[in-house]
Design a protein around this motif. Structure first.
Motif, PDB file in Angstrom:
ATOM      1  N   THR A   1       7.353  32.865  13.052  1.00  0.00           N
ATOM      2  CA  THR A   1       7.902  32.383  12.304  1.00  0.00           C
ATOM      3  C   THR A   1       6.838  32.012  10.923  1.00  0.00           C
ATOM      4  O   THR A   1       7.905  31.985  10.238  1.00  0.00           O
ATOM      5  CB  THR A   1       6.971  30.742  12.664  1.00  0.00           C
ATOM      6  OG1 THR A   1       7.132  31.124  14.167  1.00  0.00           O
ATOM      7  CG2 THR A   1       7.380  29.338  12.772  1.00  0.00           C
ATOM      8  N   ALA A   2       6.010  32.459  10.877  1.00  0.00           N
ATOM      9  CA  ALA A   2       5.652  33.156   9.341  1.00  0.00           C
ATOM     10  C   ALA A   2       6.508  33.688   8.657  1.00  0.00           C
ATOM     11  O   ALA A   2       7.062  33.452   7.382  1.00  0.00           O
ATOM     12  CB  ALA A   2       4.357  33.356   9.349  1.00  0.00           C
ATOM     13  N   ASP A   3       6.837  34.764   8.957  1.00  0.00           N
ATOM     14  CA  ASP A   3       7.852  35.881   8.796  1.00  0.00           C
ATOM     15  C   ASP A   3       9.071  34.628   8.010  1.00  0.00           C
ATOM     16  O   ASP A   3       9.867  35.588   6.826  1.00  0.00           O
ATOM     17  CB  ASP A   3       7.775  37.140   9.216  1.00  0.00           C
ATOM     18  CG  ASP A   3       6.764  37.441   9.606  1.00  0.00           C
ATOM     19  OD1 ASP A   3       6.257  37.223   8.471  1.00  0.00           O
ATOM     20  OD2 ASP A   3       7.076  39.018   9.924  1.00  0.00           O
ATOM     21  N   TYR A   4       9.416  33.908   8.392  1.00  0.00           N
ATOM     22  CA  TYR A   4      10.904  32.843   8.421  1.00  0.00           C
ATOM     23  C   TYR A   4      10.583  32.341   7.389  1.00  0.00           C
ATOM     24  O   TYR A   4      11.741  32.451   6.796  1.00  0.00           O
ATOM     25  CB  TYR A   4      11.227  32.642  10.268  1.00  0.00           C
ATOM     26  CG  TYR A   4      12.213  31.202  10.008  1.00  0.00           C
ATOM     27  CD1 TYR A   4      13.735  32.139   9.484  1.00  0.00           C
ATOM     28  CD2 TYR A   4      12.274  30.315   9.640  1.00  0.00           C
ATOM     29  CE1 TYR A   4      14.502  30.901   9.577  1.00  0.00           C
ATOM     30  CE2 TYR A   4      12.754  29.537   9.018  1.00  0.00           C
ATOM     31  CZ  TYR A   4      14.786  30.021   9.664  1.00  0.00           C
ATOM     32  OH  TYR A   4      15.385  28.304   9.027  1.00  0.00           O
TER      33      TYR A   4
ATOM     34  N   HIS B   1       8.640  32.136   5.131  1.00  0.00           N
ATOM     35  CA  HIS B   1       8.446  33.670   3.952  1.00  0.00           C
ATOM     36  C   HIS B   1       9.620  33.934   3.197  1.00  0.00           C
ATOM     37  O   HIS B   1      10.290  33.498   1.943  1.00  0.00           O
ATOM     38  CB  HIS B   1       7.886  34.509   4.074  1.00  0.00           C
ATOM     39  CG  HIS B   1       6.180  35.047   4.093  1.00  0.00           C
ATOM     40  ND1 HIS B   1       5.863  34.042   3.007  1.00  0.00           N
ATOM     41  CD2 HIS B   1       5.461  34.451   5.300  1.00  0.00           C
ATOM     42  CE1 HIS B   1       4.770  33.720   3.068  1.00  0.00           C
ATOM     43  NE2 HIS B   1       3.788  34.441   3.585  1.00  0.00           N
ATOM     44  N   SER B   2      10.998  34.135   4.778  1.00  0.00           N
ATOM     45  CA  SER B   2      12.210  34.504   3.893  1.00  0.00           C
ATOM     46  C   SER B   2      12.539  32.938   3.417  1.00  0.00           C
ATOM     47  O   SER B   2      14.009  33.570   2.364  1.00  0.00           O
ATOM     48  CB  SER B   2      12.666  35.066   5.134  1.00  0.00           C
ATOM     49  OG  SER B   2      13.044  34.082   6.031  1.00  0.00           O
TER      50      SER B   2
ATOM     51  N   GLY C   1      10.821  31.331  -4.178  1.00  0.00           N
ATOM     52  CA  GLY C   1      10.072  31.620  -5.328  1.00  0.00           C
ATOM     53  C   GLY C   1      10.614  32.578  -6.412  1.00  0.00           C
ATOM     54  O   GLY C   1       9.905  33.219  -7.517  1.00  0.00           O
ATOM     55  N   GLN C   2      11.796  34.269  -5.669  1.00  0.00           N
ATOM     56  CA  GLN C   2      12.348  35.183  -6.736  1.00  0.00           C
ATOM     57  C   GLN C   2      13.126  33.720  -8.053  1.00  0.00           C
ATOM     58  O   GLN C   2      12.467  34.443  -9.717  1.00  0.00           O
ATOM     59  CB  GLN C   2      13.519  35.296  -6.514  1.00  0.00           C
ATOM     60  CG  GLN C   2      13.568  36.667  -5.704  1.00  0.00           C
ATOM     61  CD  GLN C   2      14.236  36.987  -4.787  1.00  0.00           C
ATOM     62  OE1 GLN C   2      15.638  36.866  -4.928  1.00  0.00           O
ATOM     63  NE2 GLN C   2      14.041  37.796  -4.167  1.00  0.00           N
TER      64      GLN C   2
END
Length: 323
Positions: free
Chosen positions: A250-253, A255-256, A262-263
């Motif tokens: 879930t954390a990776d999701y 962040h994606s 963020g960029q």
């Protein structure tokens, strides 16, 4: 005008106590001399933003609460509103100005203001209905519930609970007048809070957004230097959400999901640095009137271009084409 000045003055103790980061203890006394708040912040003294005992500054808002509240009160009076409904607008304005000042400095909307704001506006609107004033208290209640529920659902996208608690107050006040007022007011709130602005002319002219207000990846969504601090706070909120995720997947999701924005934030920093405006953007303090006239307000870039700003060649190409 005088009533606005007095209402702004009455908020000084609240501003003194509650203008602290969320989770930090409230200020019940001067941090320099330990004078109790009731003596350190004298309501009848000139608004210098200093402790009355030791003269240590506690705020840079020299007279700003009084000036802002007086201005809004004057606008309400000029609108021709009278009776209970006028009182509801004045009450919301007094609470709202204090909330704006606290939120601008420490990014919080304390319950000590949001809850009384809602309770007070409901009581005054019921009084307006009982007095036969033009409007609908049932529509007010429905609008308050609708807006509150909508903002609650948006907490999963990063909106704070303070916004959720404030939304019913605004919904109730706008709902008294019409559903069109609710929709227009809500759109204005999102336009001010989204951290950028739309350049698609049909939307600017008041038309419907073809993307249903989904600004992610829209090449008509523009971010200016004045939006940088807002997006810094949003990135901190997103990071906190990812840290609290129940598992790594879930954390990776999350962040994606937040990575493109963020960029764009990184690209905005690079663009402002290239123009020599980064320090000004980071020092922006909306409590000072002069900060609304800086160059960073007119220096803006498409969010999709900012996301691609890792390409230094592209950055060199469009930093000279600021909006």
């Amino acid at each position: 005008m005088t009533a606005g000045l007095l209402a702004g003055t009455a908020t000084r103790p609240l501003l003194f106590a509650w203008t602290v980061p969320a989770g930090a203890p409230l200020r019940h006394s001067c941090p320099a001399c330990d004078t109790p708040a009731r003596a350190a912040v004298r309501l009848l003294a000139p608004p210098r933003g200093r402790c009355a005992a030791c003269r240590t500054p506690w705020s840079a808002d020299h007279g700003l609460p009084e000036a802002m509240t007086a201005l809004v009160f004057a606008l309400i009076a000029a609108s021709g509103l009278t009776g209970w409904i006028a009182a509801a607008h004045y009450w919301t304005a007094a609470c709202g100005m204090a909330l704006i000042l606290i939120d601008a400095k420490v990014n919080r909307l304390p319950n000590v203001l949001t809850i009384p704001a809602f309770a007070g506006v409901i009581v005054l609107l019921v009084g307006a209905a009982a007095n036969g004033e033009h409007g609908s208290v049932l529509r007010s209640l429905a609008a308050a519930a609708t807006l509150g529920a909508t903002f609650f659902l948006m907490t999963f996208g990063g909106i704070g609970l303070g916004d959720v608690k404030l939304a019913p107050t605004l919904g109730a006040l706008l709902g008294w007048h019409s559903w069109a007022g609710v929709f227009l007011g809500t759109f204005a709130m999102f336009a001010l809070a989204v951290g950028g602005f739309c350049t698609f002319q049909p939307v600017v002219d008041g038309g419907e957004c073809p993307r249903k207000l989904d600004c992610e990846g829209c090449d008509r969504f523009v971010m200016s230097g004045a939006d940088l601090l807002y997006w810094h706070r949003k990135r901190e909120q997103w990071g906190s959400m990812a840290e609290r995720a129940p598992d790594d997947k879930t954390a990776d999701y999350l962040h994606s999901l937040f990575e493109p924005t963020g960029q764009a934030i990184d690209g905005l920093e690079k663009a402002l640095a290239a123009l020599g405006l980064l320090d000004e953007a980071l020092a922006l303090d909306l409590r000072r009137p002069q900060d609304y006239f800086g160059r960073i307000w007119s220096t803006a870039f498409r969010a999709t271009d900012l996301a691609a700003a890792a390409d230094d060649g592209l950055l060199d190409e469009w930093t000279g084409e600021e909006a």
